[in-house]
Design a protein around this motif. Structure first.
Motif, PDB file in Angstrom:
ATOM      1  N   LEU A   4       9.128   3.070  -0.582  1.00  0.00           N
ATOM      2  CA  LEU A   4       8.118   2.238  -1.286  1.00  0.00           C
ATOM      3  C   LEU A   4       6.949   2.873  -1.728  1.00  0.00           C
ATOM      4  O   LEU A   4       6.236   2.681  -2.790  1.00  0.00           O
ATOM      5  N   LEU A   5       6.121   3.360  -0.685  1.00  0.00           N
ATOM      6  CA  LEU A   5       5.151   4.305  -1.156  1.00  0.00           C
ATOM      7  C   LEU A   5       5.204   5.331  -2.228  1.00  0.00           C
ATOM      8  O   LEU A   5       4.358   5.441  -3.056  1.00  0.00           O
ATOM      9  N   ALA A   6       6.316   6.032  -2.473  1.00  0.00           N
ATOM     10  CA  ALA A   6       6.461   6.905  -3.406  1.00  0.00           C
ATOM     11  C   ALA A   6       6.639   6.134  -4.637  1.00  0.00           C
ATOM     12  O   ALA A   6       6.127   6.709  -5.799  1.00  0.00           O
ATOM     13  N   LEU A   7       7.208   5.030  -4.692  1.00  0.00           N
ATOM     14  CA  LEU A   7       7.539   4.294  -6.156  1.00  0.00           C
ATOM     15  C   LEU A   7       6.171   3.717  -6.444  1.00  0.00           C
ATOM     16  O   LEU A   7       6.001   3.697  -7.631  1.00  0.00           O
ATOM     17  N   THR A   8       5.452   3.317  -5.455  1.00  0.00           N
ATOM     18  CA  THR A   8       3.946   2.641  -5.659  1.00  0.00           C
ATOM     19  C   THR A   8       3.084   3.688  -6.320  1.00  0.00           C
ATOM     20  O   THR A   8       2.305   3.550  -7.341  1.00  0.00           O
ATOM     21  N   ALA A   9       3.338   4.968  -6.034  1.00  0.00           N
ATOM     22  CA  ALA A   9       2.533   5.926  -6.373  1.00  0.00           C
ATOM     23  C   ALA A   9       3.024   6.480  -7.723  1.00  0.00           C
ATOM     24  O   ALA A   9       2.317   7.624  -8.194  1.00  0.00           O
ATOM     25  N   GLY A  10       3.755   6.091  -8.127  1.00  0.00           N
ATOM     26  CA  GLY A  10       4.561   6.581  -9.433  1.00  0.00           C
ATOM     27  C   GLY A  10       5.368   7.642  -9.548  1.00  0.00           C
ATOM     28  O   GLY A  10       5.792   8.284 -10.515  1.00  0.00           O
ATOM     29  N   GLY A  11       6.149   7.706  -8.169  1.00  0.00           N
ATOM     30  CA  GLY A  11       7.004   8.806  -8.117  1.00  0.00           C
ATOM     31  C   GLY A  11       8.322   8.308  -8.174  1.00  0.00           C
ATOM     32  O   GLY A  11       8.894   7.110  -8.624  1.00  0.00           O
ATOM     33  N   THR A  12       9.392   9.121  -7.842  1.00  0.00           N
ATOM     34  CA  THR A  12      11.079   8.963  -8.243  1.00  0.00           C
ATOM     35  C   THR A  12      11.612   9.192  -6.758  1.00  0.00           C
ATOM     36  O   THR A  12      11.295  10.460  -6.104  1.00  0.00           O
ATOM     37  N   LEU A  13      12.369   8.480  -6.478  1.00  0.00           N
ATOM     38  CA  LEU A  13      13.316   8.643  -5.498  1.00  0.00           C
ATOM     39  C   LEU A  13      14.667   9.345  -5.838  1.00  0.00           C
ATOM     40  O   LEU A  13      15.251   8.944  -6.749  1.00  0.00           O
ATOM     41  N   VAL A  14      14.913  10.656  -5.130  1.00  0.00           N
ATOM     42  CA  VAL A  14      15.991  11.301  -5.448  1.00  0.00           C
ATOM     43  C   VAL A  14      16.824  11.492  -4.159  1.00  0.00           C
ATOM     44  O   VAL A  14      16.470  11.463  -3.272  1.00  0.00           O
ATOM     45  N   THR A  15      18.324  11.185  -4.235  1.00  0.00           N
ATOM     46  CA  THR A  15      19.133  11.035  -3.146  1.00  0.00           C
ATOM     47  C   THR A  15      19.904  12.323  -3.045  1.00  0.00           C
ATOM     48  O   THR A  15      20.260  12.953  -3.652  1.00  0.00           O
ATOM     49  N   ALA A  16      19.938  12.552  -1.540  1.00  0.00           N
ATOM     50  CA  ALA A  16      20.740  13.620  -1.052  1.00  0.00           C
ATOM     51  C   ALA A  16      21.472  13.036   0.399  1.00  0.00           C
ATOM     52  O   ALA A  16      20.884  12.731   1.012  1.00  0.00           O
ATOM     53  N   ASP A  17      22.830  13.251   0.313  1.00  0.00           N
ATOM     54  CA  ASP A  17      23.414  12.958   1.540  1.00  0.00           C
ATOM     55  C   ASP A  17      24.684  13.730   1.698  1.00  0.00           C
ATOM     56  O   ASP A  17      25.620  13.598   0.944  1.00  0.00           O
ATOM     57  N   PRO A  18      24.814  14.660   2.803  1.00  0.00           N
ATOM     58  CA  PRO A  18      23.957  14.947   3.853  1.00  0.00           C
ATOM     59  C   PRO A  18      22.802  15.777   3.484  1.00  0.00           C
ATOM     60  O   PRO A  18      22.838  16.332   2.284  1.00  0.00           O
ATOM     61  N   PRO A  19      21.460  15.772   3.827  1.00  0.00           N
ATOM     62  CA  PRO A  19      20.393  16.312   3.451  1.00  0.00           C
ATOM     63  C   PRO A  19      20.246  17.849   3.939  1.00  0.00           C
ATOM     64  O   PRO A  19      19.690  18.035   4.891  1.00  0.00           O
TER      65      PRO A  19
END
Length: 482
Positions: free
Chosen positions: A207-222
């Protein structure tokens, strides 16, 4: 009157419009598209009769549909229950009690969810879309989510966080960001997420990243550092053990991590030597957020903080002596805190709640002091615990399980450093007469009762336990001799 959580998140997605907010499995998802998925999921939940006060368990990962389902459940005012991997069947059934519905992106395990509705994530996300802004039904005093502890006492405790507390949280409110969080927010352009967004840490930094204008990128497993490179990630969450492995990998076979700007360490605090080594190899990127499940974030150290410092806490904090009186700066004592988003207590555990939640304060059971500059430094724990992969496990239940084995007369457990998991369980065992305990058997016994992470990684046989002057087991001496 301020709209309850997740109203600010809905506003955020609406404002993002066509900007990409999620990258998952080759897809780019805009804020508008993600908001539409929230609408559909909320409509689907309502169609199944899920509303304020109902429990909704999340057996989901980190994709945009999982994020949308969690926000949708909050939109309809439900009590969201995250289910972390690695629970024993007994623990899992305990976590899933009192839920009306379980949202899953895979087949539910045998026995789940104890009679409740099972809602496939794909079906929920494909519900009809009426195009209207979802109406937030959350009520301030209702429990918004249950955040479960490790379950090292046998069954996980659930910290109950109200909608009022979530509304007051810092992640989605730039006006509430303390300086350290504001510095971190500016580095979250491409935030790598993994595991499950039902995780307290992963969702709040997301949520902090989205609020700051960022993008969530997913990786599993990391897989690190590979995932950071493939996804051009600028930031992610990391445990001390993963940080240690990442530094070692970079020393042995460096890859280009020039775009990396922030790694947020969760769980046990990194030793000063580890921090210095990470700064040498990775640069000034390591942040350490100190907090607890019961409290959320208490303080945060930026890369500029001196090793061992957790920065100046932006919340109410008192250091108290054993009688409960505040102590002067520089004096060690137990930390008591008040945070805007702290839990109201343990779900259906009034006696335990009274022990930890006192007159608006939360007893952390951590020891530390404030230095002359007001910086927080931790020095120990009042609890006998081991922190494995950022989860807190109590020594007592492990000792009781070990002592129940016929080959064991007495058992004592301490934490030892571990490059893979941060800390690990080291068992000191006094054998029963005529027996020689086997590490494999004891590991299997503990793993079956309490979970794999509680199982001893090391076993030392002793003739008798050393004692303190007060006649109590001296675990400090055991740790030194182990």
């Amino acid at each position: 009157m301020t709209e309850q959580f997740p109203g600010a998140v809905l506003d955020l997605l609406e404002a993002a419009g066509g900007r990409t907010v999620f990258e998952h499995a080759g897809r780019e998802v805009s804020g508008a598209a993600l908001l539409a998925t929230v609408r559909r999921a909320a409509n689907g939940l309502r169609r199944h009769g899920v509303g304020p006060g109902d429990g909704v368990a999340m057996l989901t990962g980190v994709g945009p549909e999982a994020f949308a389902a969690i926000i949708a459940a909050h939109t309809v005012g439900a009590r969201v229950v995250g289910v972390r991997p690695g629970l024993t069947p007994r623990q899992r059934l305990h976590v899933l009690r009192d839920v009306r519905a379980t949202v899953t992106d895979g087949p539910p395990a045998t026995g789940d969810p104890g009679g409740g509705l099972v809602l496939p994530l794909g079906e929920l996300a494909a519900s009809p879309d009426d195009g209207a802004r979802p109406r937030v039904l959350a009520r301030p005093g209702d429990v918004a989510r249950l955040l479960h502890t490790s379950g090292s006492t046998g069954l996980p405790k659930a910290c109950a966080q109200t909608y009022a507390a979530m509304t007051a949280g810092w992640a989605h409110r730039p006006d509430a960001w303390p300086p350290a969080v504001r510095e971190l927010a500016g580095r979250l352009g491409r935030f790598l997420v993994f595991g499950t967004l039902a995780s307290q840490v992963m969702m709040e930094y997301g949520l902090l990243a989205l609020t700051a204008g960022g993008t969530l990128v997913t990786a599993d497993p990391p897989d690190l550092p590979g995932a950071l490179v493939r996804h051009r990630a600028t930031a992610s969450v990391i445990t001390v053990a993963r940080l240690t492995r990442l530094v070692a990998a970079q020393r042995a076979s460096p890859v280009d991590l020039g775009g990396l700007r922030a790694l947020m360490v969760s769980g046990s605090p990194p030793a000063p030597g580890r921090l210095r080594e990470a700064a040498e190899v990775l640069g000034p990127v390591v942040f350490h957020g100190y907090g607890q499940t019961e409290t959320g974030m208490i303080s945060m150290a930026t890369p500029d903080e001196p090793p061992g410092s957790l920065g100046v806490p932006p919340v109410d904090l008192e250091i108290r002596d054993p009688s409960g009186r505040p102590v002067p700066p520089g004096t060690d004592g137990e930390l008591f805190v008040r945070t805007p988003s702290q839990s109201s207590g343990y779900w259906q555990e009034p006696a335990l709640s009274a022990e930890v939640f006192r007159d608006g304060w939360v007893r952390t059971r951590d020891l530390g002091h404030l230095d002359a500059s007001g910086r927080l430094r931790l020095t120990g724990r009042t609890r006998d615990v081991i922190i494995v992969n950022a989860h807190v496990y109590y020594a007592g239940p492990v000792e009781r399980v070990l002592a129940g084995h016929p080959s064991v007369a007495e058992a004592y457990v301490v934490a030892v450093p571990d490059d893979r998991t941060g800390e690990a369980v080291h068992a000191f065992v006094v054998p029963a007469a005529g027996h020689r305990p086997d590490l494999g058997e004891l590991r299997a016994l503990v793993a079956g009762e309490l979970g794999e992470e509680c199982a001893p990684a090391r076993l030392t046989l002793i003739g008798e336990v050393p004692l303190t002057a007060a006649g109590k087991p001296d675990k400090r001496r055991l740790t030194r001799t182990g």
